[in-house]
Design a protein around this motif. Structure first.
Motif, mmCIF file in Angstrom:
data_model
loop_
_atom_site.group_PDB
_atom_site.id
_atom_site.type_symbol
_atom_site.label_atom_id
_atom_site.label_comp_id
_atom_site.label_asym_id
_atom_site.label_seq_id
_atom_site.Cartn_x
_atom_site.Cartn_y
_atom_site.Cartn_z
ATOM 1 N N LEU A 60 0.912 -1.198 0.086
ATOM 2 C CA LEU A 60 0.027 -0.058 0.069
ATOM 3 C C LEU A 60 0.765 1.226 -0.014
ATOM 4 N N PRO A 61 0.468 2.358 -0.880
ATOM 5 C CA PRO A 61 1.457 3.621 -0.710
ATOM 6 C C PRO A 61 1.272 4.144 0.707
ATOM 7 N N GLN A 62 2.350 4.797 1.085
ATOM 8 C CA GLN A 62 2.357 5.345 2.501
ATOM 9 C C GLN A 62 1.357 6.492 2.756
ATOM 10 N N ASN A 63 0.934 7.178 1.704
ATOM 11 C CA ASN A 63 -0.042 8.177 2.021
ATOM 12 C C ASN A 63 -1.456 7.703 1.761
ATOM 13 N N THR A 64 -1.714 6.363 1.988
ATOM 14 C CA THR A 64 -2.970 5.670 1.995
ATOM 15 C C THR A 64 -3.902 6.116 3.099
ATOM 16 N N ASP A 65 -5.164 6.413 2.970
ATOM 17 C CA ASP A 65 -5.953 6.705 3.972
ATOM 18 C C ASP A 65 -6.394 5.457 4.568
ATOM 19 N N LEU A 66 -5.443 5.165 5.777
ATOM 20 C CA LEU A 66 -5.646 3.732 6.127
ATOM 21 C C LEU A 66 -7.031 3.584 6.950
ATOM 22 N N GLN A 67 -7.677 4.545 7.372
ATOM 23 C CA GLN A 67 -8.934 4.630 7.944
ATOM 24 C C GLN A 67 -10.055 4.139 6.844
ATOM 25 N N SER A 68 -9.719 4.260 5.533
ATOM 26 C CA SER A 68 -10.760 4.090 4.581
ATOM 27 C C SER A 68 -10.689 2.591 4.032
ATOM 28 N N VAL A 69 -9.361 1.900 4.500
ATOM 29 C CA VAL A 69 -9.214 0.342 4.073
ATOM 30 C C VAL A 69 -10.314 -0.300 4.086
ATOM 31 N N ARG A 70 -10.898 -1.141 3.163
ATOM 32 C CA ARG A 70 -11.848 -2.065 3.463
ATOM 33 C C ARG A 70 -11.395 -3.412 2.948
ATOM 34 N N VAL A 71 -11.726 -4.622 3.486
ATOM 35 C CA VAL A 71 -11.097 -5.712 2.871
ATOM 36 C C VAL A 71 -12.090 -6.872 2.967
ATOM 37 N N THR A 72 -12.206 -7.620 1.680
ATOM 38 C CA THR A 72 -13.088 -8.852 1.717
ATOM 39 C C THR A 72 -12.100 -9.912 1.252
ATOM 40 N N VAL A 73 -12.648 -11.154 1.886
ATOM 41 C CA VAL A 73 -11.653 -12.444 1.568
ATOM 42 C C VAL A 73 -12.661 -13.474 1.184
ATOM 43 N N THR A 74 -12.292 -14.319 0.160
ATOM 44 C CA THR A 74 -12.863 -15.328 -0.351
ATOM 45 C C THR A 74 -12.177 -16.527 -0.138
ATOM 46 N N GLY A 75 -12.882 -17.609 0.277
ATOM 47 C CA GLY A 75 -12.075 -18.865 0.500
ATOM 48 C C GLY A 75 -11.607 -19.122 1.975
ATOM 49 N N ALA A 76 -11.851 -18.452 2.848
ATOM 50 C CA ALA A 76 -11.566 -18.392 4.168
ATOM 51 C C ALA A 76 -12.356 -17.331 5.004
ATOM 52 N N ARG A 77 -12.201 -17.765 6.504
ATOM 53 C CA ARG A 77 -12.988 -16.822 7.111
ATOM 54 C C ARG A 77 -12.269 -15.692 7.658
ATOM 55 N N MET A 78 -12.460 -14.381 7.496
ATOM 56 C CA MET A 78 -11.772 -13.108 7.909
ATOM 57 C C MET A 78 -11.701 -12.910 9.360
ATOM 58 N N GLY A 79 -10.888 -12.443 9.879
ATOM 59 C CA GLY A 79 -10.576 -11.863 11.177
ATOM 60 C C GLY A 79 -10.611 -10.396 11.336
ATOM 61 N N GLY A 80 -9.375 -10.132 12.180
ATOM 62 C CA GLY A 80 -9.156 -8.707 12.220
ATOM 63 C C GLY A 80 -8.084 -8.307 11.354
ATOM 64 N N VAL A 81 -8.262 -7.143 10.977
ATOM 65 C CA VAL A 81 -7.518 -6.038 9.817
ATOM 66 C C VAL A 81 -6.541 -5.154 10.685
ATOM 67 N N THR A 82 -5.148 -5.244 10.435
ATOM 68 C CA THR A 82 -4.221 -4.326 11.016
ATOM 69 C C THR A 82 -3.534 -3.712 9.939
ATOM 70 N N THR A 83 -3.392 -2.313 10.204
ATOM 71 C CA THR A 83 -2.711 -1.435 9.354
ATOM 72 C C THR A 83 -1.484 -0.688 9.808
ATOM 73 N N ARG A 84 -0.600 -0.376 9.097
ATOM 74 C CA ARG A 84 0.547 0.398 9.855
ATOM 75 C C ARG A 84 1.236 1.171 8.771
#
Length: 538
Positions: free
Chosen positions: A59-83
């Motif tokens: 991810l580019p460093q200037n990404t608005d990390l609060q706007s990140v939305r994640v979807t996963v197929t093929g497994a159950r998704m848990g928590g998402v961590t950004t840094r």
């Protein structure tokens, strides 16, 4: 997984990343707004059964990390961590083309440095030969030479002559080779500059990136996909139009386009591109009306209250405006915004490219007229009047104007809604000459006559058609108007104008007439103003 665990894991060799699955992603789709963009990355993964973390370092460093939305197929998704900070290095991600270009720059720098060193060595040889000549010259002029016998003198003279000739030849050869080498420096310098430009054209990406870790759980070994969507601010698009008017028929062809730019720190390669007129960085809510309390009081108190009220209003205004902004295509209009879906994949280099893409063509019919404003202009201008019957918005943006395929200029086009009327300028008509004169009163008293409380002005207006074709003319002029009963204004015109108070502007007059080739139309416009003798005209 705890945040501290990342520092430990990434410090270890890749073979020891037990439960983590590092992934490499690229931008797959982008929805661009006039300011900002929604970016989507999608990457497949394979995971054994159990709990794991999918790790992205792309991810580019200037990404608005609060706007990140994640979807996963093929497994159950848990928590998402950004840094954003303390992100482990991604390793050598430099492309082969950049590496090769850098190596070529280094090679040509070495070649230039070697050539300059050779010239310096040749100069040393030349200087040494010159020093030898000077020594030999001094040796032949020494006092001891007179005491030598004839044979010795003859041998000394021959030796000095031979050595001087050899030294002068060495100096000459060294200078000639140095001059030749110096001429070759220009070619080496140009080659180096060319290599540097080639390297700069590759637009290397920013090395600093943000981190995303997604926890997943799989009951069995699985194949899946991780999709990430986020907002960036340093991107956008602007509409551009090429409008071509056919003089004989009034046909107006509109080629729609868009300029796309981005400065996100990474290059977009073959992405699915969508353009939207939605402006997420602007206000999304209507204004709020506050109750209006009125009071009466003494004049001084009222003045103080008015001042306080003005200050409070200004402060509220500042609070409202201080909200920080959120940093051949098919057109779709849903009543709120227009969306253009661009079919072929697009590539845009960060901070370098201004990509123009085509958004399709539109056609309509315009009514052509010559617009004459003799109050200010010496020639008439060609105007195209149209009604937007194309069932699509014409967006505000750069508009390039062509008359019969001849470029006539550029304007900042305004919004033309579906069904709305608009005017487009297509340059001067040099053969339609305009004059407007106010005869001096010494020339018959029919021009400007002014008394202490009376002013009369008579203007003579003429349109002369020097072209070989007739023109439909719309001529605009004005007379003063008054909003005071004491200031009386009367005017008359011959012939009478077709319109008064054009577009709601008081005192603006319009004449419409057809002017044949080599013909002249004249208009006489007169107005008179009267006011009380104890008043002055502003």
């Amino acid at each position: 997984m705890r945040a501290l665990d990342f520092l430990v894991i990434f410090a270890l060799p890749t073979t020891l990343w037990a439960g983590d699955i590092p992934l490499t992603s690229a931008v797959s789709a982008v929805t661009l707004y006039p300011q900002g963009a929604s970016v989507q990355r999608s990457v497949p993964f394979s995971a054994p059964s159990g709990q794991h973390d999918l790790i992205l370092l792309d991810l580019p460093q200037n990404t608005d990390l609060q706007s990140v939305r994640v979807t996963v197929t093929g497994a159950r998704m848990g928590g998402v961590t950004t840094r954003r900070d303390f992100v482990p290095p991604r390793g050598d991600r430099m492309s082969g083309a950049v590496t090769e270009a850098e190596a070529e720059v280094a090679r040509r720098e070495d070649a230039l440095s070697d050539a300059r060193a050779d010239i310096a060595r040749l100069k040393l040889v030349s200087d040494a030969a010159d020093a030898q000549v000077a020594f030999l010259t001094g040796l032949g002029q020494g006092d001891g030479m007179a005491a030598q016998d004839v044979a010795t003198l003859r041998d000394m003279v021959q030796m000095i002559g031979a050595q001087t000739l050899e030294a002068r030849q060495s100096a000459h050869d060294a200078r000639r080779h140095a001059e030749k080498a110096a001429r070759g420096l220009k070619d080496l310098e140009e080659a180096l500059e060319e290599a540097r430009r080639a390297l700069a054209a590759l637009v290397p990406e920013d090395a600093e990136r943000a981190l995303l870790a997604v926890s997943i759980t799989a009951d069995d070994a699985t194949e899946g996909a991780l999709s990430v969507t986020y907002q960036v601010y340093d991107a956008g698009w602007a509409p551009v139009y090429d409008m071509t008017l056919t003089r004989d028929t009034g046909a107006l062809a509109i080629a729609r386009g868009a300029y796309v730019r981005q400065n996100t720190g990474e290059n977009w390669k073959d992405v699915a591109l969508t353009l939207s007129t939605v402006r997420p960085g602007e206000r999304t809510t209507p204004s709020v009306i506050d109750p209006m309390l009125r009071r009466i009081g003494d004049p001084v108190q009222l003045m103080r209250k008015a001042t306080e009220g003005a200050l409070e209003s200004a402060a509220n205004s500042l609070r409202m405006d201080a909200a920080p902004p959120v940093f051949m295509a098919d057109a779709e209009f849903d009543g709120l915004a227009v969306t253009y879906r661009y079919a072929p994949p697009a590539s845009v280099a960060s901070g370098a490219d201004a990509l123009r893409i085509a958004l399709g063509d539109l056609d309509t019919q315009a009514r052509i007229e010559a617009r004459a404003v003799p109050l200010y202009d010496e020639t008439a201008y060609l105007m195209a009047n149209l009604t937007n019957d194309m069932d699509e918005l014409i967006l505000p943006g750069q508009t390039n104007l062509y008359l019969d395929d001849t470029y006539v200029g550029q304007i900042a086009g305004e919004l033309i809604a579906a069904g709305a009327k608009a005017e487009l300028p297509f340059g001067p008509i040099e053969g339609l000459r305009l004059t407007r004169t106010v005869p001096d009163r010494e020339e018959g008293g029919s021009g400007l006559i002014r008394k202490s409380n009376d002013l009369t002005e008579t203007a003579k207006i003429a349109v002369e058609n020097l072209t070989a074709e007739p023109w439909a003319i719309r001529l605009l002029d004005r007379v003063p108007y008054s909003e005071q009963e004491e200031l009386k204004i009367n005017w008359q015109a011959d012939p009478r104008p077709a319109q008064t108070d054009v577009d709601g502007q008081r005192g603006i007059l319009a004449w419409e007439f057809d002017l044949a080739a080599n013909a002249t139309q004249t208009i006489t416009l007169e107005h008179e103003m009267k006011w009380p003798e104890d008043k002055v005209l502003d």
